[in-house]
Write a protein that holds these residues in place. Structure first.
Motif, mmCIF file in Angstrom:
data_model
loop_
_atom_site.group_PDB
_atom_site.id
_atom_site.type_symbol
_atom_site.label_atom_id
_atom_site.label_comp_id
_atom_site.label_asym_id
_atom_site.label_seq_id
_atom_site.Cartn_x
_atom_site.Cartn_y
_atom_site.Cartn_z
ATOM 1 N N MET A 1 50.690 10.854 30.818
ATOM 2 C CA MET A 1 49.390 10.202 30.877
ATOM 3 C C MET A 1 48.715 10.543 32.211
ATOM 4 O O MET A 1 49.312 10.396 33.271
ATOM 5 N N LYS A 2 47.455 10.978 32.123
ATOM 6 C CA LYS A 2 46.702 11.323 33.331
ATOM 7 C C LYS A 2 46.256 10.066 34.059
ATOM 8 O O LYS A 2 45.963 9.041 33.444
ATOM 9 N N THR A 3 46.160 10.192 35.370
ATOM 10 C CA THR A 3 45.589 9.114 36.172
ATOM 11 C C THR A 3 44.068 9.226 36.109
ATOM 12 O O THR A 3 43.521 10.264 35.709
ATOM 13 N N LEU A 4 43.387 8.185 36.543
ATOM 14 C CA LEU A 4 41.929 8.208 36.565
ATOM 15 C C LEU A 4 41.425 9.331 37.473
ATOM 16 O O LEU A 4 40.479 10.045 37.118
ATOM 17 N N ASN A 5 42.065 9.515 38.606
ATOM 18 C CA ASN A 5 41.651 10.587 39.520
ATOM 19 C C ASN A 5 41.840 11.965 38.904
ATOM 20 O O ASN A 5 41.028 12.872 39.119
ATOM 21 N N GLN A 6 42.905 12.158 38.137
ATOM 22 C CA GLN A 6 43.106 13.431 37.447
ATOM 23 C C GLN A 6 42.007 13.665 36.418
ATOM 24 O O GLN A 6 41.501 14.781 36.285
ATOM 25 N N TRP A 7 41.640 12.619 35.699
ATOM 26 C CA TRP A 7 40.529 12.731 34.746
ATOM 27 C C TRP A 7 39.249 13.110 35.490
ATOM 28 O O TRP A 7 38.503 13.982 35.044
ATOM 29 N N TYR A 73 40.285 1.398 29.742
ATOM 30 C CA TYR A 73 40.042 1.438 31.187
ATOM 31 C C TYR A 73 41.113 0.693 31.979
ATOM 32 O O TYR A 73 41.498 1.139 33.061
ATOM 33 N N ARG A 75 44.175 0.471 31.312
ATOM 34 C CA ARG A 75 45.333 1.372 31.360
ATOM 35 C C ARG A 75 45.198 2.374 32.511
ATOM 36 O O ARG A 75 46.187 2.768 33.121
ATOM 37 N N LEU A 76 43.960 2.746 32.836
ATOM 38 C CA LEU A 76 43.731 3.719 33.912
ATOM 39 C C LEU A 76 43.541 3.063 35.278
ATOM 40 O O LEU A 76 44.031 3.570 36.279
ATOM 41 N N SER A 77 42.802 1.955 35.301
ATOM 42 C CA SER A 77 42.498 1.301 36.574
ATOM 43 C C SER A 77 41.878 -0.064 36.313
ATOM 44 O O SER A 77 40.814 -0.151 35.689
ATOM 45 N N GLN A 148 31.993 5.644 39.494
ATOM 46 C CA GLN A 148 32.724 6.094 40.689
ATOM 47 C C GLN A 148 31.796 6.818 41.663
ATOM 48 O O GLN A 148 31.850 6.587 42.862
#
Length: 154
Positions: A1-7, A73, A75-77, A148
């Motif tokens: 699973m990608k992090t929000l920053n990776q996305w 969301y 799930r990501l942050s 962001q």
């Protein structure tokens, strides 16, 4: 699973041109807003009969869908989920009042079409395809990327 920053890093690859970014800062929230309006336009008799709250602002299909959007969301942050939740509540309230003045579905379709034209124009300027053509989840990343970039300290 990608992090929000990776996305965000992957999304940013096709969003470098300042004009495209500016277009996205307007059109992505407009698309989100219009989708909330379209969902609010779906007859909600089933929800009203099920919940008996007598609150059309929360007894609508947009709220149901937004609950699932918030799970994505969270799930990501959690911090980003809170920011998107605030924006979502604003969308619900403003659409509610627009719906008292004009047919909400027609207004929402107009905003949706104009905003997507803007998006594709921005990507034409950028010279890169929209990210969601690679992964549909980017349709959810776009609003977070705008939040962001516009409201977070860098």
């Amino acid at each position: 699973m990608k992090t929000l920053n990776q996305w965000f890093e992957e999304y940013a690859v096709s969003h470098q041109n300042p004009k495209n970014k500016a277009i996205h800062y307007i059109c992505v929230p407009a698309i989100f807003f219009s989708i909330v309006g379209l969902l609010m336009s779906i007859p909600n008799t089933f929800l009203s009969n099920l919940l008996h709250l007598n609150q059309p602002l929360i007894e609508n299909w947009a709220v149901v869908v937004l609950i699932f959007v918030m799970l994505f969301y969270i799930r990501l942050s959690v911090a980003m989920a809170i920011k998107i939740a605030i924006f979502s509540i604003l969308c619900l309230v403003i659409n509610f009042y627009i719906g008292k003045l004009v047919p909400l579905w027609a207004f929402s379709i107009g905003v949706f079409v104009i905003a997507w034209i803007g998006q594709f124009y921005g990507h034409n300027i950028e010279g890169k395809k929209p990210s969601f053509l690679k992964d549909i989840q980017f349709l959810m990343i776009g609003p977070a990327w705008v939040v962001q970039n516009l409201f977070s300290k860098k």
